[in-house]
Enzyme design. Sequence first.
Site, PDB file in Angstrom:
ATOM      1  N   CYS A 163      50.640  44.415  32.803  1.00 24.30           N
ATOM      2  CA  CYS A 163      51.330  45.784  33.056  1.00 24.30           C
ATOM      3  C   CYS A 163      52.666  45.826  32.341  1.00 24.30           C
ATOM      4  O   CYS A 163      53.258  47.057  31.981  1.00 24.30           O
ATOM      5  CB  CYS A 163      51.619  46.175  34.595  1.00 24.30           C
ATOM      6  SG  CYS A 163      50.234  46.473  35.400  1.00 24.30           S
TER       7      CYS A 163
HETATM    8  N1  COA Z   1      40.439  53.927  52.194  1.00 21.85           N
HETATM    9  C1  COA Z   1      40.652  53.955  53.424  1.00 21.85           C
HETATM   10  N2  COA Z   1      41.233  52.808  53.965  1.00 21.85           N
HETATM   11  C2  COA Z   1      41.674  51.735  53.236  1.00 21.85           C
HETATM   12  C3  COA Z   1      41.359  51.722  52.175  1.00 21.85           C
HETATM   13  C4  COA Z   1      40.595  52.979  51.242  1.00 21.85           C
HETATM   14  N3  COA Z   1      40.175  52.873  49.943  1.00 21.85           N
HETATM   15  N4  COA Z   1      41.711  50.430  51.352  1.00 21.85           N
HETATM   16  C5  COA Z   1      42.124  49.914  52.537  1.00 21.85           C
HETATM   17  N5  COA Z   1      42.260  50.789  53.465  1.00 21.85           N
HETATM   18  C6  COA Z   1      42.649  50.077  54.807  1.00 21.85           C
HETATM   19  C7  COA Z   1      42.693  48.828  55.097  1.00 21.85           C
HETATM   20  O1  COA Z   1      41.597  48.351  55.487  1.00 21.85           O
HETATM   21  C8  COA Z   1      43.836  48.518  56.133  1.00 21.85           C
HETATM   22  O2  COA Z   1      43.255  48.976  57.292  1.00 21.85           O
HETATM   23  P1  COA Z   1      43.725  48.136  58.877  1.00 21.85           P
HETATM   24  O3  COA Z   1      45.340  48.478  58.864  1.00 21.85           O
HETATM   25  O4  COA Z   1      42.819  48.480  59.869  1.00 21.85           O
HETATM   26  O5  COA Z   1      43.597  46.608  58.321  1.00 21.85           O
HETATM   27  C9  COA Z   1      44.734  49.845  55.825  1.00 21.85           C
HETATM   28  O6  COA Z   1      44.014  50.849  55.001  1.00 21.85           O
HETATM   29  C10 COA Z   1      46.049  49.382  55.048  1.00 21.85           C
HETATM   30  O7  COA Z   1      45.622  48.534  53.766  1.00 21.85           O
HETATM   31  P2  COA Z   1      46.422  47.625  52.790  1.00 21.85           P
HETATM   32  O8  COA Z   1      45.667  47.066  51.782  1.00 21.85           O
HETATM   33  O9  COA Z   1      47.452  46.791  53.607  1.00 21.85           O
HETATM   34  O10 COA Z   1      47.237  49.153  52.169  1.00 21.85           O
HETATM   35  P3  COA Z   1      48.838  49.303  51.603  1.00 21.85           P
HETATM   36  O11 COA Z   1      49.334  50.217  52.435  1.00 21.85           O
HETATM   37  O12 COA Z   1      49.284  48.022  51.237  1.00 21.85           O
HETATM   38  O13 COA Z   1      48.183  50.048  50.133  1.00 21.85           O
HETATM   39  C11 COA Z   1      47.970  49.352  47.903  1.00 21.85           C
HETATM   40  C12 COA Z   1      47.331  49.229  49.208  1.00 21.85           C
HETATM   41  C13 COA Z   1      46.967  48.665  46.909  1.00 21.85           C
HETATM   42  C14 COA Z   1      47.900  50.945  47.481  1.00 21.85           C
HETATM   43  C15 COA Z   1      49.569  49.042  47.896  1.00 21.85           C
HETATM   44  O14 COA Z   1      49.590  47.680  48.522  1.00 21.85           O
HETATM   45  C16 COA Z   1      50.134  48.870  46.592  1.00 21.85           C
HETATM   46  O15 COA Z   1      50.075  49.793  45.689  1.00 21.85           O
HETATM   47  N6  COA Z   1      50.758  47.702  46.202  1.00 21.85           N
HETATM   48  C17 COA Z   1      51.524  47.429  44.852  1.00 21.85           C
HETATM   49  C18 COA Z   1      50.268  47.362  43.849  1.00 21.85           C
HETATM   50  C19 COA Z   1      50.587  47.143  42.506  1.00 21.85           C
HETATM   51  O16 COA Z   1      51.767  47.474  42.167  1.00 21.85           O
HETATM   52  N7  COA Z   1      49.884  46.229  41.997  1.00 21.85           N
HETATM   53  C20 COA Z   1      50.136  46.004  40.283  1.00 21.85           C
HETATM   54  C21 COA Z   1      49.047  46.594  39.836  1.00 21.85           C
HETATM   55  S1  COA Z   1      49.521  46.612  38.181  1.00 21.85           S
END
Ligand code: COA
Length: 380
Positions: A163
Amino acid sequence: MSHDMKPTGRPVISSTGLFTPPETITNEELVESFNAYVERFNAANADGIAAGTIEPLQPSSVEFIEKASGIKARHVMAKGPILDPEIMAPRWPERSNEELSVLAEIGVKAARDALERAGRDVADVDAVLCAASNMERPYPAMAVEIQQELGIDGFGFDMNVACSSATFGIQTAADYIRAGNARSVLVVSPEITSGHLNWRDRDSHFIFGDVATAVLVEDAALAPAEHWEILGTRLKTVFSNNIRNNFGFLNRASPEGEGRADKLFVQEGRKVFKEVVPMVAELIVTEAERLGLEPQALRRLWLHQANAGMNRLIAQRVLGHEADADESPTVLDTYANTSSAGSIIAFHKHSEDLAEGDTGLICSFGAGYSVGAVFVRKVA
Ligand code: COA
């Protein structure tokens, strides 16, 4: 023509360019397709699920995606196959060696846009850096193909810092200008992220979109009257397994078979969020101070577009208050995460209104971990 000018060794951004694929996928369309896949999988594996030997897949949700990331839609190069629950990956006819590669094609479109905006003749361009997360092939370099298609007499090479590729490319180009090894460098970031996204993974299927950007970095002596002075650049990398893609020719897996998942994008999203935010904020504040700039006085932050919540926290730490959309614009809602191109799209779309003398920051961050910061001042 302008190559007769005496170089100053001061790098500037003369212009940027953008290519946006015409097709988009909304969260609603994406979730409908994903959930159809989940239903099919669970029906096909009903016996194993009932016996407790197979975990049922969980559906995705539009509300979750928007709340967790700020993403509402994404542009893609091949909508049909991505949304087909039987395929869930981009597909297009394979091109012969005589045809322009797909990655080069979109890179050339963004590059032409940047050249046109600067009024730059290709005869004045010395180098092309193709800076992106995933190249279409190992060699010949994509940059050399882009160089050839544009008709540039010079050199080109590919570079990948995930990225952060575009900002690392800008510093590399700026260093060529500072050292006098080039006077005009195109940094092209074609990002077909849909090829390395696992569209079957609920945790990440909504993250990415496709796009291409270009940044024309030049010696101030060559630049058009209106440009952005590069006040300073700073790069940092710290190894982490929390964003990873193991695809490679020493590490193959059958396309649909076992062991495929880690040959695509995987991440520990929570850890990334927690670890990268302080690293980025600290680098920005330290570097601003080193350059004699008040971080709070930065007029606009064009941050990497991965997650709205991450950008909120970073902007708050840098500016000392909650940033509004004018101070820290987002393109996540329509483009999603476009890897290295994200901060460049934000800059491209939201910089014209700034006044002469305004300072701002282009900043990307991501896998590696990596952070790249480019401080700029508008000259008009
Ligand atoms: N739809 C519905 N629920 C979902 C889901 C989806 N597509 N994906 C995950 N969930 C659920 C999970 O199962 C979890 O449920 P639980 O609490 O019952 O276990 C809950 O949502 C939270 O999941 P989590 O993965 O912890 O979500 P989050 O709030 O951390 O968001 C991201 C996920 C990826 C959006 C976030 O962590 C993020 O953006 N992180 C930084 C990513 C980044 O910058 N990466 C660099 C890439 S270049």
